[in-house]
Motif scaffolding. Structure first.
Motif, PDB file in Angstrom:
ATOM      1  N   ALA A 123      10.059   2.615  -3.887  1.00 19.15           N
ATOM      2  CA  ALA A 123       9.273   3.460  -4.177  1.00 19.15           C
ATOM      3  C   ALA A 123       7.883   3.041  -3.843  1.00 19.15           C
ATOM      4  CB  ALA A 123       9.190   4.054  -5.635  1.00 19.15           C
ATOM      5  N   MET A 124       7.594   1.737  -4.286  1.00 17.65           N
ATOM      6  CA  MET A 124       6.342   1.187  -3.766  1.00 17.65           C
ATOM      7  C   MET A 124       6.086   1.170  -2.332  1.00 17.65           C
ATOM      8  SD  MET A 124       3.979  -0.062  -5.549  1.00 17.65           S
ATOM      9  CE  MET A 124       4.113  -0.986  -6.960  1.00 17.65           C
ATOM     10  N   PHE A 125       7.095   0.508  -1.654  1.00 14.34           N
ATOM     11  CA  PHE A 125       7.212   0.462  -0.223  1.00 14.34           C
ATOM     12  C   PHE A 125       6.855   1.873   0.455  1.00 14.34           C
ATOM     13  CE2 PHE A 125       9.154   0.427   3.889  1.00 14.34           C
ATOM     14  CZ  PHE A 125       8.415  -0.576   4.616  1.00 14.34           C
ATOM     15  N   SER A 126       7.818   2.654   0.076  1.00 17.53           N
ATOM     16  CA  SER A 126       7.602   4.026   0.918  1.00 17.53           C
ATOM     17  C   SER A 126       6.454   4.725   0.541  1.00 17.53           C
ATOM     18  CB  SER A 126       8.807   4.855   0.698  1.00 17.53           C
ATOM     19  OG  SER A 126       9.087   5.056  -0.802  1.00 17.53           O
ATOM     20  N   PHE A 127       5.841   4.673  -0.801  1.00 18.22           N
ATOM     21  CA  PHE A 127       4.644   5.212  -0.814  1.00 18.22           C
ATOM     22  C   PHE A 127       3.385   4.761  -0.079  1.00 18.22           C
ATOM     23  CE2 PHE A 127       1.238   6.311  -4.241  1.00 18.22           C
ATOM     24  CZ  PHE A 127       0.926   7.722  -4.190  1.00 18.22           C
ATOM     25  N   ILE A 128       3.426   3.301  -0.152  1.00 18.07           N
ATOM     26  CA  ILE A 128       2.204   2.660   0.361  1.00 18.07           C
ATOM     27  C   ILE A 128       2.382   3.024   2.033  1.00 18.07           C
ATOM     28  CG2 ILE A 128       1.353   0.318   0.696  1.00 18.07           C
ATOM     29  CD1 ILE A 128       2.151  -0.622  -1.686  1.00 18.07           C
ATOM     30  N   ILE A 129       3.572   2.814   2.400  1.00 25.10           N
ATOM     31  CA  ILE A 129       3.518   2.735   3.860  1.00 25.10           C
ATOM     32  C   ILE A 129       3.073   4.368   4.394  1.00 25.10           C
ATOM     33  CG2 ILE A 129       5.788   3.550   4.492  1.00 25.10           C
ATOM     34  CD1 ILE A 129       5.707   1.244   6.788  1.00 25.10           C
ATOM     35  N   ILE A 130       3.453   5.099   3.962  1.00 22.81           N
ATOM     36  CA  ILE A 130       3.300   6.503   4.221  1.00 22.81           C
ATOM     37  C   ILE A 130       1.617   6.971   4.099  1.00 22.81           C
ATOM     38  CG2 ILE A 130       3.501   7.993   2.050  1.00 22.81           C
ATOM     39  CD1 ILE A 130       4.871   8.969   5.643  1.00 22.81           C
ATOM     40  N   ALA A 266      -0.646  -1.240   8.789  1.00 24.05           N
ATOM     41  CA  ALA A 266      -0.150  -0.299   7.720  1.00 24.05           C
ATOM     42  C   ALA A 266       1.219  -0.490   7.260  1.00 24.05           C
ATOM     43  CB  ALA A 266       0.012   1.180   8.549  1.00 24.05           C
ATOM     44  N   TYR A 267       2.281  -1.027   8.369  1.00 22.65           N
ATOM     45  CA  TYR A 267       3.541  -1.561   7.718  1.00 22.65           C
ATOM     46  C   TYR A 267       3.374  -2.938   6.973  1.00 22.65           C
ATOM     47  CZ  TYR A 267       7.750  -4.001   8.122  1.00 22.65           C
ATOM     48  OH  TYR A 267       8.856  -4.961   8.007  1.00 22.65           O
ATOM     49  N   LEU A 268       2.736  -3.809   7.594  1.00 23.37           N
ATOM     50  CA  LEU A 268       2.702  -5.260   7.069  1.00 23.37           C
ATOM     51  C   LEU A 268       2.002  -5.054   5.601  1.00 23.37           C
ATOM     52  CD1 LEU A 268       3.248  -7.474   8.430  1.00 23.37           C
ATOM     53  CD2 LEU A 268       0.873  -8.354   8.650  1.00 23.37           C
ATOM     54  N   LEU A 269       1.068  -4.141   5.171  1.00 16.65           N
ATOM     55  CA  LEU A 269       0.557  -4.322   4.089  1.00 16.65           C
ATOM     56  C   LEU A 269       1.591  -3.751   3.022  1.00 16.65           C
ATOM     57  CD1 LEU A 269      -3.134  -4.163   5.017  1.00 16.65           C
ATOM     58  CD2 LEU A 269      -1.977  -5.707   3.246  1.00 16.65           C
ATOM     59  N   ALA A 270       2.198  -2.540   3.397  1.00 16.95           N
ATOM     60  CA  ALA A 270       3.211  -2.162   2.452  1.00 16.95           C
ATOM     61  C   ALA A 270       4.303  -3.170   2.126  1.00 16.95           C
ATOM     62  CB  ALA A 270       3.959  -0.788   3.035  1.00 16.95           C
ATOM     63  N   TYR A 271       4.889  -3.677   3.067  1.00 15.27           N
ATOM     64  CA  TYR A 271       5.800  -4.688   3.089  1.00 15.27           C
ATOM     65  C   TYR A 271       5.265  -5.909   2.266  1.00 15.27           C
ATOM     66  CZ  TYR A 271       9.608  -7.662   4.544  1.00 15.27           C
ATOM     67  OH  TYR A 271      10.824  -8.187   4.607  1.00 15.27           O
ATOM     68  N   VAL A 272       4.208  -6.434   2.546  1.00 20.76           N
ATOM     69  CA  VAL A 272       3.769  -7.459   1.686  1.00 20.76           C
ATOM     70  C   VAL A 272       3.487  -7.239   0.239  1.00 20.76           C
ATOM     71  CG1 VAL A 272       1.625  -8.922   1.351  1.00 20.76           C
ATOM     72  CG2 VAL A 272       2.399  -8.780   3.635  1.00 20.76           C
ATOM     73  N   PHE A 273       3.061  -5.935  -0.014  1.00 19.71           N
ATOM     74  CA  PHE A 273       2.851  -5.613  -1.296  1.00 19.71           C
ATOM     75  C   PHE A 273       4.195  -5.552  -2.065  1.00 19.71           C
ATOM     76  CE2 PHE A 273       2.011  -2.860  -5.064  1.00 19.71           C
ATOM     77  CZ  PHE A 273       0.469  -3.432  -5.218  1.00 19.71           C
ATOM     78  N   THR A 274       5.322  -5.178  -1.564  1.00 15.39           N
ATOM     79  CA  THR A 274       6.563  -4.969  -1.968  1.00 15.39           C
ATOM     80  C   THR A 274       7.121  -6.326  -2.293  1.00 15.39           C
ATOM     81  OG1 THR A 274       6.723  -3.115  -0.599  1.00 15.39           O
ATOM     82  CG2 THR A 274       8.881  -3.626  -1.637  1.00 15.39           C
ATOM     83  N   ILE A 275       7.109  -7.270  -1.202  1.00 12.18           N
ATOM     84  CA  ILE A 275       7.557  -8.637  -1.426  1.00 12.18           C
ATOM     85  C   ILE A 275       6.816  -9.331  -2.401  1.00 12.18           C
ATOM     86  CG2 ILE A 275       7.224 -10.734  -0.123  1.00 12.18           C
ATOM     87  CD1 ILE A 275       9.065 -10.290   1.453  1.00 12.18           C
ATOM     88  N   LEU A 276       5.618  -9.103  -2.585  1.00 11.24           N
ATOM     89  CA  LEU A 276       4.907  -9.778  -3.569  1.00 11.24           C
ATOM     90  C   LEU A 276       5.499  -9.444  -5.123  1.00 11.24           C
ATOM     91  CD1 LEU A 276       1.326 -10.197  -2.254  1.00 11.24           C
ATOM     92  CD2 LEU A 276       3.095 -12.131  -2.572  1.00 11.24           C
ATOM     93  N   THR A 277       5.524  -8.185  -5.155  1.00  8.26           N
ATOM     94  CA  THR A 277       6.022  -7.504  -6.409  1.00  8.26           C
ATOM     95  C   THR A 277       7.227  -7.928  -6.761  1.00  8.26           C
ATOM     96  OG1 THR A 277       4.812  -5.491  -5.869  1.00  8.26           O
ATOM     97  CG2 THR A 277       6.616  -5.175  -7.639  1.00  8.26           C
TER      98      THR A 277
END
Lengths: 289, 178
Positions: A123-130, A266-277
């Motif tokens: 949910a985190m990844f898809s919400f952030i990336i979109i 856009a992709y990288l930050l969604a991924y980084v946020f998810t990875i850090l979580t």
């Protein structure tokens, strides 16, 4: 609204772009329309005027976030509509994204207990990336997380999640000890390390998490705006000096490169946020450092 | 107010209004809930099915291979059995042939010896019969002959019988011994 000090260039500088980060109500009230009119002279009562709830809760950026959520849910519902053992192309695309988070992030970082965190991370990844991709989408043209409130909201959720996981697993004191006292550190050094660890794990983590997301998109959008708006202004600038216009063209051309960079961001930050979580959860779940 | 300046003491890193913050959290929870309750079970069910399918396929292939191996070993065992049996039968036939041959030979020999002995008995019987008839006839014939030659009847039995007997005895002595 007039912005004093925004006449750095000679001539009549257009004000487009300066309020690009402001949320605008979709159904502005009469007062909002009056007080945000593009004229320098607004009535005196605007100093004490308060926006109505529709001016605050139904804005373009909030609508954008809602739209993002609808797209995310629709995406997942569509790609999982008819699940087949041998996937269709649509299902394959969905599986690719889901597996990237499930296997590449959750399983690799959290380990055997990863299963229950998968929905949160997906949910985190898809919400952030979109919402990040809205920054490059021609109708919205604004990354939702460049509004800091959204970023703080998600950072708070991650903060609550990993602390709750840690406290549930180790108890409050056990968790505090795990988070502040690294294994193998002897007594006098602990006095030095523990406050630093506490500061790092409980204060800077959520702040950097939210701020990183917000600041990257904010800065990225600012960059796009400078190249596009500035370029447009320079192209149309009439000053007997063609250098301005040439610079404007170069600036507009370069904005494409910036857009490409923003797609990556856009992709990288969604991924980084998810990875850090996931890694914070993993650290809270770990038995020792 | 300058653009991007924000309104609070922290500048632009404070939201304009809590609305963004609240909406962001609420939206996230809606997405999370849908993914948790609907999307994830669909994916996990699919993965289980896929695992089952693959594992089932492997298991089926393994069982088929196993069956083939069993069939092959059975076939081989049967073949070996059959060969053994054939050899046995051949041996037995050979033995039986030999036995039959021996049997036949023995039988033939028996038969032959039986025939020989029967013939011998018959010959003996016939010989003794001939001897007897000779003894009887020769005596009378010789007597008759002698009577004719001598012109007198040799009717006195006792004398005649003694003469004949002594003659035959002398004949017997001359005849080769059996």
């Amino acid at each position: 609204m007039a912005y004093p000090g925004f006449t750095l260039l000679e001539g009549d500088v257009p004000q487009f772009g300066v309020s690009a980060f402001d949320s605008r109500p979709l159904f502005p009230s009469q007062g909002w329309q009056t007080c945000h009119a593009a004229t320098a002279d607004v009535p005196d009562w605007c100093a004490t005027w308060q926006p109505t709830w529709t001016d605050i809760w139904i804005t373009n950026h909030i609508f954008q976030a809602v739209l993002g959520a609808i797209i995310v849910i629709a995406f997942w519902l569509i790609v999982t509509n008819k699940m087949r053992v041998v996937p269709s192309k649509v299902q394959w695309a969905g599986e690719y994204v889901y597996n990237m988070i499930r296997n590449g992030v959750a399983r690799d970082l959290i380990g055997p207990n990863y299963h229950k965190y998968v929905p949160f991370l997906v949910a985190m990844f898809s919400f952030i990336i979109i919402n990040n991709l809205f920054g490059e989408f021609f109708l919205t043209m604004f990354p939702t997380f460049a509004k800091v409130g959204f970023a703080w909201g998600l950072a708070l959720l991650t903060y609550i999640l990993y602390n709750a996981v840690g406290i549930k697993k180790h108890g409050l004191l056990g968790y505090l000890k795990l988070m502040t006292v690294p294994a193998g550190v002897k007594f006098p050094i602990i006095l030095l390390i523990a406050p630093l660890e506490f500061f790092s794990n409980f204060i800077t983590r959520p702040i950097t998490l939210g701020l990183r997301l917000f600041a990257n998109l904010f800065a990225g959008h600012l960059l796009v705006m400078i190249f596009v708006v500035g370029g447009t202004w320079l192209v149309t600038y009439t000053n007997n000096n063609p250098l301005y216009n040439v610079t404007g063209v170069v600036s507009l051309l370069f904005s494409f490169a910036i857009f490409a960079l923003e797609l990556l961001v856009a992709y990288l930050l969604a991924y980084v946020f998810t990875i850090l979580t996931a890694s914070y959860v993993a650290a809270a779940e770990a038995d020792s450092h | 107010m300058y653009p991007l300046e924000g309104t609070g003491p922290l500048g632009p890193i404070l939201p304009d209004h809590p609305s963004e913050f609240v909406v962001g959290i609420v939206l996230f929870f809606i997405i999370f809930f849908v993914i948790w309750k609907v999307i994830m079970p669909r994916f996990e069910k699919l993965y289980d099915e896929r695992t089952d399918t693959i594992r089932g396929g492997i298991e089926r292939a393994e069982s088929a291979q196993h069956e083939a191996e069993v069939a092959l070993s059975q076939y081989r065992a049967r073949l070996a059995n059959a060969e053994e049996e054939a050899a046995q039968i051949r041996d037995e036939a050979k033995k039986a042939g030999v036995a039959i041959q021996a049997d036949m030979r023995a039988q033939a020999q028996d038969e032959a010896s039986r025939i020989v002995s029967a013939a011998r008995v018959q010959i003996d019987a016939e010989r003794s019969e001939a001897l007897e008839s000779l003894r009887k006839d020769v005596g009378s014939m010789a007597t008759t002959l002698a009577g004719r030659i001598l012109g007198e009847a040799l009717d006195e039995d006792t004398r005649v019988r003694r003469t004949v007997d002594s003659f035959i005895t002398s004949l017997s002595k001359d005849a080769p011994q059996k």
